[in-house]
Design a protein around this motif. Sequence first.
Motif, PDB file in Angstrom:
ATOM      1  N   THR A 170     -11.898 -82.850  39.079  1.00 41.07           N
ATOM      2  CA  THR A 170     -11.825 -81.463  38.616  1.00 41.07           C
ATOM      3  C   THR A 170     -12.668 -81.261  37.361  1.00 41.07           C
ATOM      4  O   THR A 170     -13.395 -80.259  37.242  1.00 41.07           O
ATOM      5  N   ALA A 171     -12.588 -82.211  36.426  1.00 41.64           N
ATOM      6  CA  ALA A 171     -13.376 -82.111  35.198  1.00 41.64           C
ATOM      7  C   ALA A 171     -14.873 -82.159  35.495  1.00 41.64           C
ATOM      8  O   ALA A 171     -15.665 -81.397  34.920  1.00 41.64           O
ATOM      9  N   ALA A 172     -15.266 -83.049  36.414  1.00 43.30           N
ATOM     10  CA  ALA A 172     -16.679 -83.165  36.773  1.00 43.30           C
ATOM     11  C   ALA A 172     -17.196 -81.889  37.428  1.00 43.30           C
ATOM     12  O   ALA A 172     -18.268 -81.377  37.077  1.00 43.30           O
ATOM     13  N   ASN A 173     -16.423 -81.343  38.376  1.00 40.11           N
ATOM     14  CA  ASN A 173     -16.845 -80.117  39.058  1.00 40.11           C
ATOM     15  C   ASN A 173     -16.845 -78.920  38.124  1.00 40.11           C
ATOM     16  O   ASN A 173     -17.693 -78.027  38.237  1.00 40.11           O
ATOM     17  N   SER A 174     -15.895 -78.888  37.173  1.00 48.95           N
ATOM     18  CA  SER A 174     -15.860 -77.794  36.204  1.00 48.95           C
ATOM     19  C   SER A 174     -17.073 -77.841  35.285  1.00 48.95           C
ATOM     20  O   SER A 174     -17.657 -76.800  34.953  1.00 48.95           O
ATOM     21  N   ARG A 175     -17.452 -79.060  34.888  1.00 51.45           N
ATOM     22  CA  ARG A 175     -18.644 -79.191  34.022  1.00 51.45           C
ATOM     23  C   ARG A 175     -19.896 -78.826  34.803  1.00 51.45           C
ATOM     24  O   ARG A 175     -20.829 -78.210  34.254  1.00 51.45           O
ATOM     25  N   LEU A 176     -19.938 -79.180  36.075  1.00 48.57           N
ATOM     26  CA  LEU A 176     -21.070 -78.825  36.920  1.00 48.57           C
ATOM     27  C   LEU A 176     -21.171 -77.315  37.067  1.00 48.57           C
ATOM     28  O   LEU A 176     -22.264 -76.743  37.036  1.00 48.57           O
ATOM     29  N   ARG A 177     -20.034 -76.654  37.191  1.00 48.80           N
ATOM     30  CA  ARG A 177     -20.041 -75.198  37.348  1.00 48.80           C
ATOM     31  C   ARG A 177     -20.600 -74.504  36.110  1.00 48.80           C
ATOM     32  O   ARG A 177     -21.226 -73.453  36.209  1.00 48.80           O
ATOM     33  N   LEU A 178     -20.386 -75.076  34.923  1.00 46.67           N
ATOM     34  CA  LEU A 178     -20.939 -74.479  33.704  1.00 46.67           C
ATOM     35  C   LEU A 178     -22.462 -74.382  33.777  1.00 46.67           C
ATOM     36  O   LEU A 178     -23.060 -73.463  33.235  1.00 46.67           O
ATOM     37  N   SER A 179     -23.067 -75.336  34.476  1.00 50.10           N
ATOM     38  CA  SER A 179     -24.529 -75.352  34.580  1.00 50.10           C
ATOM     39  C   SER A 179     -25.040 -74.452  35.689  1.00 50.10           C
ATOM     40  O   SER A 179     -26.029 -73.737  35.509  1.00 50.10           O
ATOM     41  N   VAL A 180     -24.382 -74.470  36.830  1.00 60.67           N
ATOM     42  CA  VAL A 180     -24.892 -73.720  37.984  1.00 60.67           C
ATOM     43  C   VAL A 180     -24.260 -72.337  38.122  1.00 60.67           C
ATOM     44  O   VAL A 180     -24.668 -71.542  38.974  1.00 60.67           O
ATOM     45  N   SER A 197     -30.899 -79.063  36.680  1.00 66.31           N
ATOM     46  CA  SER A 197     -31.063 -79.013  35.230  1.00 66.31           C
ATOM     47  C   SER A 197     -30.437 -80.260  34.616  1.00 66.31           C
ATOM     48  O   SER A 197     -29.501 -80.846  35.181  1.00 66.31           O
ATOM     49  N   PHE A 198     -30.915 -80.670  33.451  1.00 66.77           N
ATOM     50  CA  PHE A 198     -30.467 -81.925  32.853  1.00 66.77           C
ATOM     51  C   PHE A 198     -29.689 -81.689  31.555  1.00 66.77           C
ATOM     52  O   PHE A 198     -29.715 -82.515  30.649  1.00 66.77           O
ATOM     53  N   ASP A 199     -28.979 -80.564  31.506  1.00 61.27           N
ATOM     54  CA  ASP A 199     -28.235 -80.229  30.298  1.00 61.27           C
ATOM     55  C   ASP A 199     -26.750 -80.538  30.438  1.00 61.27           C
ATOM     56  O   ASP A 199     -25.917 -79.883  29.827  1.00 61.27           O
ATOM     57  N   TRP A 215     -23.795 -87.244  32.691  1.00 64.12           N
ATOM     58  CA  TRP A 215     -23.980 -87.925  33.975  1.00 64.12           C
ATOM     59  C   TRP A 215     -22.733 -87.851  34.846  1.00 64.12           C
ATOM     60  O   TRP A 215     -22.830 -87.792  36.079  1.00 64.12           O
ATOM     61  N   TRP A 216     -21.542 -87.850  34.214  1.00 59.56           N
ATOM     62  CA  TRP A 216     -20.314 -87.884  35.005  1.00 59.56           C
ATOM     63  C   TRP A 216     -20.045 -86.570  35.738  1.00 59.56           C
ATOM     64  O   TRP A 216     -19.151 -86.510  36.593  1.00 59.56           O
ATOM     65  N   SER A 217     -20.823 -85.516  35.434  1.00 54.55           N
ATOM     66  CA  SER A 217     -20.631 -84.250  36.150  1.00 54.55           C
ATOM     67  C   SER A 217     -21.060 -84.359  37.614  1.00 54.55           C
ATOM     68  O   SER A 217     -20.738 -83.488  38.422  1.00 54.55           O
ATOM     69  N   TRP A 218     -21.780 -85.445  37.963  1.00 56.95           N
ATOM     70  CA  TRP A 218     -22.201 -85.661  39.346  1.00 56.95           C
ATOM     71  C   TRP A 218     -21.187 -86.463  40.149  1.00 56.95           C
ATOM     72  O   TRP A 218     -21.383 -86.688  41.347  1.00 56.95           O
TER      73      TRP A 218
END
Length: 303
Positions: free
Chosen positions: A18-28, A221-223, A226-229
């Motif tokens: 959940t944390a990884a997907n939430s961080r990914l959502r901040l970018s996309v 994007s690379f902002d 790594w654990w967001s993947w």
Amino acid sequence: MWYLLPIFFLGVLTPIQTAANSRLRLSVVSPFVASLVSFTVGTLFLTVLTLLEKGTLTFGGSLFAELPWWAWLGGVCGLWGLTVNIIIFPKLGAMQTALMPMLGQIAMGIVIDSFGLLCSPQFSFTWLRMIALCVILSGMLMVILEGKKKTQGESKLLWQLIGFSGGAVFAMQPSMNSLLSIGLYSSIHAALVSFLTATILLIVIVFAVKSNRTYISRIFSFDRPWWSWLGGIIGGTFVAGFAFFASRTGIGVLLVTSICGLLANSLAIDKFGWFGARKKTIRPIQYVGLLCVIIGIMILRLN
């Protein structure tokens, strides 16, 4: 009984996903694009594991006739569970978004076990199992709702029922994937089929909505850390593990044990502020609640 430890560990992985997907959502930005990335990564991960295990991704066409049609719907159930969380979060907030699907999972898990639905092993619903269920639900409420004040406003019953349905549908996925894993002789291959189905559906959803298409360029994007993947890899491990254990423990035990791991790691993440989370004070009654869940699981398993 020894199955409980790896199932607990699968639950521990859930808050990290959940944390990884939430961080990914901040970018996309788009939750559907974030979900597509997560499922795509999980599909690639499971593809590699399937090739290492079996050396092939194919299976005989006769399998479609041998298995019931619903055995292929695990990916749809997983996608619905994910989508429901996206829908109800703005309406119910974080606590109820966690609670309502959990209640749906446990309720459907007990129904599946009691009647042996979806080709699952049957476990009679005894008084001891009822007591265990009450202890588990009480513990969950202590962990999740402690310190939360009731707010006045419009009725949220509809959104609560939608959240409950998401958990109930998700609880059917392990039985479907378990039966599929028997036909494919591999829980990993069954998880791959499930993930691939969800990925195809998400591709349709993302490209059908123009607002989603505008955010696709943000995927690379690379902002972000790594654990967001890792969301897709954890999800693939979770689904494959559930497919393996479903026929060995029963759906009810499987779900509540993983929920125990989920609650335990959620408390740890809140307490120590891991994965970018804000630190929160954990109250003693929340530890008592977690202990109640563990005791309830032991009663449920020993019955």
